[in-house]
Design a protein around this motif. Structure first.
Motif, short mmCIF file in Angstrom:
data_model
loop_
_atom_site.label_atom_id
_atom_site.label_comp_id
_atom_site.label_asym_id
_atom_site.label_seq_id
_atom_site.Cartn_x
_atom_site.Cartn_y
_atom_site.Cartn_z
N CYS A 22 11.08 -49.88 6.88
CA CYS A 22 12.31 -48.78 5.98
C CYS A 22 11.50 -48.47 4.67
CB CYS A 22 13.47 -49.58 5.90
SG CYS A 22 14.48 -50.02 7.36
N TYR A 23 11.91 -47.34 4.44
CA TYR A 23 11.50 -46.82 3.06
C TYR A 23 12.52 -45.90 2.40
CZ TYR A 23 8.12 -45.84 -0.52
OH TYR A 23 7.30 -45.85 -1.73
N CYS A 24 12.82 -45.98 1.08
CA CYS A 24 13.99 -45.29 0.62
C CYS A 24 13.31 -44.54 -0.49
CB CYS A 24 14.86 -46.11 -0.05
SG CYS A 24 16.41 -45.09 -0.89
N LEU A 25 13.64 -43.16 -0.44
CA LEU A 25 12.98 -42.03 -1.57
C LEU A 25 13.29 -42.58 -3.11
CD1 LEU A 25 13.57 -38.70 -0.26
CD2 LEU A 25 11.46 -39.80 -0.56
N TRP A 167 18.89 -38.74 -12.28
CA TRP A 167 18.25 -39.83 -12.81
C TRP A 167 18.95 -41.08 -12.13
CZ3 TRP A 167 19.14 -44.54 -15.08
CH2 TRP A 167 18.03 -45.25 -15.37
N PHE A 168 20.21 -41.18 -12.10
CA PHE A 168 20.89 -42.20 -11.33
C PHE A 168 20.67 -42.16 -9.80
CE2 PHE A 168 23.35 -42.42 -15.36
CZ PHE A 168 23.67 -43.69 -15.14
N GLU A 169 20.32 -41.22 -9.30
CA GLU A 169 19.87 -41.13 -7.79
C GLU A 169 18.64 -41.69 -7.70
OE1 GLU A 169 21.58 -40.23 -5.19
OE2 GLU A 169 23.37 -40.04 -6.30
N TYR A 174 21.50 -48.58 -11.22
CA TYR A 174 22.09 -48.35 -12.50
C TYR A 174 23.47 -47.74 -12.37
CZ TYR A 174 18.44 -50.16 -15.25
OH TYR A 174 17.41 -51.05 -15.69
N LYS A 175 23.89 -47.52 -10.82
CA LYS A 175 25.15 -46.87 -10.52
C LYS A 175 26.12 -47.94 -10.76
CE LYS A 175 23.62 -43.27 -7.19
NZ LYS A 175 23.82 -42.76 -5.91
#
Length: 459
Positions: A22-25, A167-169, A174-175
């Protein structure tokens, strides 16, 4: 195969199957922005750093540059809040001032090539996010040249909000984390304006991504009318101008005007500046840098508790350091998009400023009523946005007093004075100039600690 998501990942996180995994952007983007180390950095640094760009307007090609400095591992960064720092100008770099000579962990040596640790860095209390804003400041850029000549308060605030959302995405951990905003000088406009946008767009959301709790600003441009009254009074009571010029300023500068300074007012101001002589107006009792051609932005100060002897030329060292190719490479700076060399303050942005409201007091009233934590602090040796200007502006809010004016202490030494109002706290820092964390680093550290703990200054 199934690809489980951690609880902190965003619901719309793009997940790919790569080599059976798995890999998240967001992970990939974070790693792309990670700073392995900075040139001249001290050894045994135990905190993570990231820097890069967030595009805030695709059509114009406006991209804002940031530097994230997390808390040391020993201080549990995952449990620390996030603090955004903004410098003003308008047109001055938050990296040049806030990060490199005020609240950041690295300060620049006189050689312009090496760094030393700041023992009172604010990243020991919070994860720090520095933003160079608006486009055209520092490493931030726009592909539309006209943007550099049309910046103003409204677009700066909107772009900063878009930056935060994106930036929070990129940093989803940090959300929902406690989030605060701080800054100084003309950020006295940036900070409350951005705060207002976040507050309004969070309305009706039970668990907002940007979990905004409040702001604190120092030596902040707040209200033109009261700022002028307080500034002229400060100049006169501190012996910087003559009686005649003080009276002339009161006549020529129509303080009841609904517009910005008239031609006559500008003439009176020029006379006042000439009478003040070759001092550093941002720190009236410390010597200016002999190698700085203009004192307009020469923000300096000295304090016996600082870990090093006072050097009034630190801005010059930043000018050298951030122009080193190896430094720009380490920061992932897109220098091909920056038309001029990196500058502490832009020669264009700020000169051609499109809009600047006369007062931030209506925003203060709205955010105070919302119950946000608002602190205002002021170094008392600054003659540009002096403590008298801040006090007049706060008095205009007509707030009820909770705790009357009192001295606060570091051990047995007076660090300044404070007054707690209903919805706002005022803190002065004795002997500090325009850049409070530079001139009084320990006092500024205690100030932030008290603010984050929501406790009054120690008495």
């Amino acid at each position: 195969m199934n690809c489980p998501l951690h609880s902190w990942l965003p619901a719309l996180c793009w997940v790919f199957l790569l080599l059976g995994g798995c890999y998240c952007l967001s992970d990939r983007d974070q790693e792309r922005d990670r700073i392995s180390s900075l040139p001249g950095q001290p050894q045994n640094v135990d905190f993570s750093q990231y820097s890069g760009y967030v595009t805030v307007n695709e059509q114009a090609g406006r991209a804002l540059f940031y530097w994230l400095i997390e808390s040391p591992e020993s201080q549990n960064p995952d449990e620390r809040p996030l603090l955004l720092w903004l410098n003003g100008g308008p047109g001055c770099s938050s990296i040049a001032y806030g990060a490199a000579e005020e609240i950041g962990p690295f300060h620049i040596n006189a050689d312009g090539k090496t760094l030393y640790l700041n023992p009172y860095s604010w990243n020991k209390l919070a994860n720090l996010l520095f933003l160079e804003s608006p486009a055209g400041v520092g490493f931030s850029y726009s592909n539309t040249t006209s943007d550099l000549f049309t910046a103003g308060d409204q677009r700066t605030a909107e772009d900063a909000y878009i930056f935060l959302v994106k930036w929070f995405e990129r940093f989803p951990q940090y959300k929902h984390r406690d989030f605060y905003i701080s800054g100084e000088s003309y950020a006295g406009h940036y900070v409350p304006q951005l705060s207002q946008i976040i507050y309004r767009r969070n309305k009706g959301i039970k668990n907002p991504v940007i979990n905004f709790k409040g702001f604190l600003v120092g030596n902040a441009v707040t209200d033109d009318y009261h700022d002028y009254i307080g500034t002229f009074e400060y100049w006169w009571t501190h012996g910087l101008i003559s009686d005649a010029t003080y009276k002339f300023l009161g006549i020529a500068c129509d303080l009841g005007s609904a517009t910005h300074p008239s031609r006559d007012c500008i003439i009176a101001l020029d006379i006042a500046y000439q009478e003040q002589g070759a001092i550093d107006p941002y720190s009236i009792y410390t010597r200016p840098c002999p190698y700085t051609s203009s004192l307009r932005r020469n923000l300096r100060g000295h304090h016996p508790l600082m870990s090093r002897a006072y050097d009034p030329c630190t801005e010059n060292y930043a000018q050298i350091y951030f122009n080193l190719p190896e430094v720009q490479k380490a920061f992932h700076a897109n220098v091909t998009q920056v038309p001029y060399k990196w500058q502490t303050c832009s020669d264009i942005v700020g000169i051609y400023w499109a809009d600047s409201p006369l007062s931030m007091l209506p925003i203060y009233r709205e955010l105070i009523a919302a119950g946000l934590r608002i602190w205002v602090f002021s170094g008392d040796t600054d003659s540009v946005v002096p403590v008298t200007a801040t006090r007049y502006s706060i008095d205009a809010l007509n707030l009820s007093t909770v705790t009357n004016w009192y001295p606060w202490y570091i051990n047995t030494k007076v660090g300044g004075w404070s007054q707690v109002y209903e919805g706002l706290t005022l803190v002065t820092v004795t002997g500090a100039g325009h850049e409070v964390p530079l001139h009084r680093p320990l006092e500024a550290y205690i100030l932030l600690r008290s603010y984050l703990e929501n406790k009054p200054m120690p008495s």
